[in-house]
Enzyme design. Structure first.
Site, PDB file in Angstrom:
ATOM      1  N   CYS A 115       0.792  -1.248   0.050  1.00 27.51           N
ATOM      2  CA  CYS A 115      -0.081  -0.007  -0.173  1.00 27.51           C
ATOM      3  C   CYS A 115       0.882   1.317   0.244  1.00 27.51           C
ATOM      4  CB  CYS A 115      -0.951   0.017   1.140  1.00 27.51           C
ATOM      5  SG  CYS A 115      -1.994  -1.318   1.239  1.00 27.51           S
ATOM      6  N   HIS A 156      -3.669   7.019   2.824  1.00 27.86           N
ATOM      7  CA  HIS A 156      -3.935   5.656   2.299  1.00 27.86           C
ATOM      8  C   HIS A 156      -5.332   5.281   2.796  1.00 27.86           C
ATOM      9  CE1 HIS A 156      -4.459   1.702   0.981  1.00 27.86           C
ATOM     10  NE2 HIS A 156      -3.871   1.184   2.236  1.00 27.86           N
ATOM     11  N   ASN A 195     -10.026  -0.615  -0.189  1.00 26.78           N
ATOM     12  CA  ASN A 195      -8.833  -0.525  -0.266  1.00 26.78           C
ATOM     13  C   ASN A 195      -8.128  -0.822  -1.426  1.00 26.78           C
ATOM     14  OD1 ASN A 195      -6.034  -0.779   0.326  1.00 26.78           O
ATOM     15  ND2 ASN A 195      -6.363  -1.658   2.276  1.00 26.78           N
TER      16      ASN A 195
END
Ligand code: ACO
Length: 330
Positions: free
Chosen positions: A117, A257, A287
Site C-alpha cells: 500500500c 492511504h 482499499n
C-alpha cells in the site's frame, strides 16, 4: 514554515476504475456479513471489481494515458516508468514492462516497485532520485491493483475490505516552488506475517495443498495491522512535517492511504490533523492498496478541492510492513 526548492513536481494525474460496483449488499450473498458490520468497522460502502479478463496492466495503462494527455507529453517522451502493484498480472516480467508495451513508452526504463500500500509513495521517491541525479527528465509513476484476484472470496475478514483500480502521476524536474519538499520512509520486515500471501511464490510454489488450504490468498491479522498502521502513519506524518519545516497548520490537504475510515480518523487524531483537511473516498472504493493515493488526488483535482499552491501531506502504510509520508507543494 521554511522554504526549500523541490527537485521534482507532480505535473498531472490520471485514474482508472472498473465500471462494476460491488456493494456491501452484494457481499451479503457471497460471505456471512452485513452492510451494517462493514460500514461500522471500515466505512466502506462499495468497491469496484474488474472483470476476469481485465488486467492490472490494462488499468494502469488507462490511468497513465490520462496523466500523459493532461501533461501534454507523448508516451515516447517518458524516460522512466515505475509501476507499483501487489497484483502483477504475471510474476515475470515486471508489470511495468506490460504497461510500457500497452502505452508505447518505447524509450522508458520500466520496472516495478513492490511496496504494497506504500508503493505509490515509494515510487515517487524512486522517481525523485532518478530525476534529481539527471538520469532522465520525465517519469510516470503508476499504481495499479487488481485486489479482487488475490483476496479469498470465502474469507469475510478480508474480502470485504479491498477493491480494484489504478492511479498514475507524471513527475518531472521542478522549475519553481511546486513539488516534493520532504519525505519519510520506513519498513519492518519482522512483521511481514501479519499481512501476506503465504504461498504462490518461490518459497511455497502453488500445488494441490496450497489450492486446498487457499494459502495463495491474502491472510491478515486485522487488529495487529490496525494498531501498527495508525501508529506508523501518525508518526510518519509528524516526522515528515518536522523534516519539511511545516507545522500541522501549514498542511492544507491530507491524502492518507484509504484502507479503513477508522484507521484514517485515528491517524488524523494522533497526528493532530483535523478531519476537514483529510480527503476520504474509502466509502466508494475500499482499499485499492497503492492505487488509493493517486486515485484520491485525481478525484480531488477534478472536484476542485486540490488547488494550486496547496501544501499536501501524503501518508501510507502497507504489508511488509512498509510506511511513509511525503510533503508536497501543489
Ligand atoms: N462481517 C461480519 N462479521 C465479521 C466480518 C465481516 N466481514 N469480519 C470479521 N467479522 C467478525 C469476526 O469473526 C469477529 O467475530 P467474533 O467476535 O465472533 O470472533 C468479529 O467480527 C470482530 O472481529 P475483529 O477482527 O475483532 O473486528 P475488528 O473490529 O478488529 O475489525 C477489521 C476488523 C475491520 C479488519 C479491522 O481489524 C481493520 O480494519 N484492520 C486493519 C486491516 C486493514 O485495513 N488492512 C488493509 C491492508 S493494510 C493497510 O492497507 C493499512
Amino acid at each position: 514554515m521554511t522554504t526549500v526548492n523541490p527537485f521534482v513536481e507532480i505535473v498531472s494525474t490520471g485514474r482508472y476504475l472498473p465500471d462494476r460496483i460491488m456493494t456491501n449488499q452484494d457481499l451479503e450473498s457471497i460471505v456471512q456479513t452485513t452492510d451494517e458490520w462493514i460500514v461500522e468497522r471500515t466505512g466502506i460502502r462499495e468497491r469496484r471489481v474488474a472483470p476476469p479478463e481485465m488486467t492490472a496492466a490494462y488499468m494502469g495503462a488507462e490511468a497513465a494515458r490520462i496523466a500523459l494527455e493532461r501533461a501534454g507529453v507523448t508516451a515516447d517522451g517518458v524516460d522512466l516508468l515505475i509501476v507499483s502493484t501487489a497484483t502483477p498480472d504475471r510474476l515475470l516480467p515486471a508489470s511495468a514492462c506490460d504497461v510500457q508495451a500497452l502505452i508505447g513508452a518505447s524509450n522508458a526504463v520500466a520496472f516495478d516497485v513492490i511496496g504494497a500500500c506504500t508503493g505509490f509513495i515509494y515510487g515517487l521517491t524512486v522517481a525523485e532520485g532518478y530525476l534529481s541525479t539527471g538520469r532522465g527528465k520525465i517519469t510516470l509513476v503508476v499504481a495499479t491493483e487488481k485486489m479482487s484476484s488475490i483476496v479469498d472470496w470465502e474469507d469475510r475478514t478480508t474480502c470485504v475490505l479491498f477493491g480494484d483500480g489504478a492511479g498514475a502521476a507524471l513527475v518531472r524536474k521542478s522549475e519553481g516552488e511546486r513539488g516534493i519538499l520532504g519525505t519519510h520512509h520506513q519498513s519492518d520486515g519482522k512483521l511481514a506475517e501479519l499481512l501476506y500471501r503465504p504461498a504462490g511464490g518461490a518459497a511455497i510454489p502453488v500445488d494441490q495443498d496450497v489450492l486446498r488450504d487457499r494459502s495463495h490468498f491474502v491472510k491478515m491479522a486485522g487488529r495487529g495491522v490496525f494498531k501498527h498502521a495508525v501508529r506508523a502513519m501518525a508518526n510518519s506524518s509528524i516526522e515528515v512535517l518536522e523534516r519539511t519545516g511545516w507545522e500541522v497548520d501549514d498542511v492544507d490537504l491530507v491524502f492518507p492511504h484509504q484502507a479503513n475510515i477508522r484507521i484514517i480518523e485515528a491517524t488524523a487524531r494522533y497526528a493532530g490533523l483535523p478531519m476537514e483537511k483529510v480527503f476520504v473516498n474509502v466509502d466508494r472504493y475500499g482499499n485499492m492498496s497503492s492505487a488509493t493515493i493517486p486515485v484520491a488526488m485525481d478525484e480531488a483535482l477534478e472536484e476542485g478541492r486540490l488547488k494550486p499552491g496547496m501544501n499536501l501531506l501524503l501518508v501510507a502504510f502497507g504489508a511488509g510492513f512498509t510506511w511513509g509520508a511525503m510533503a508536497v507543494r501543489w
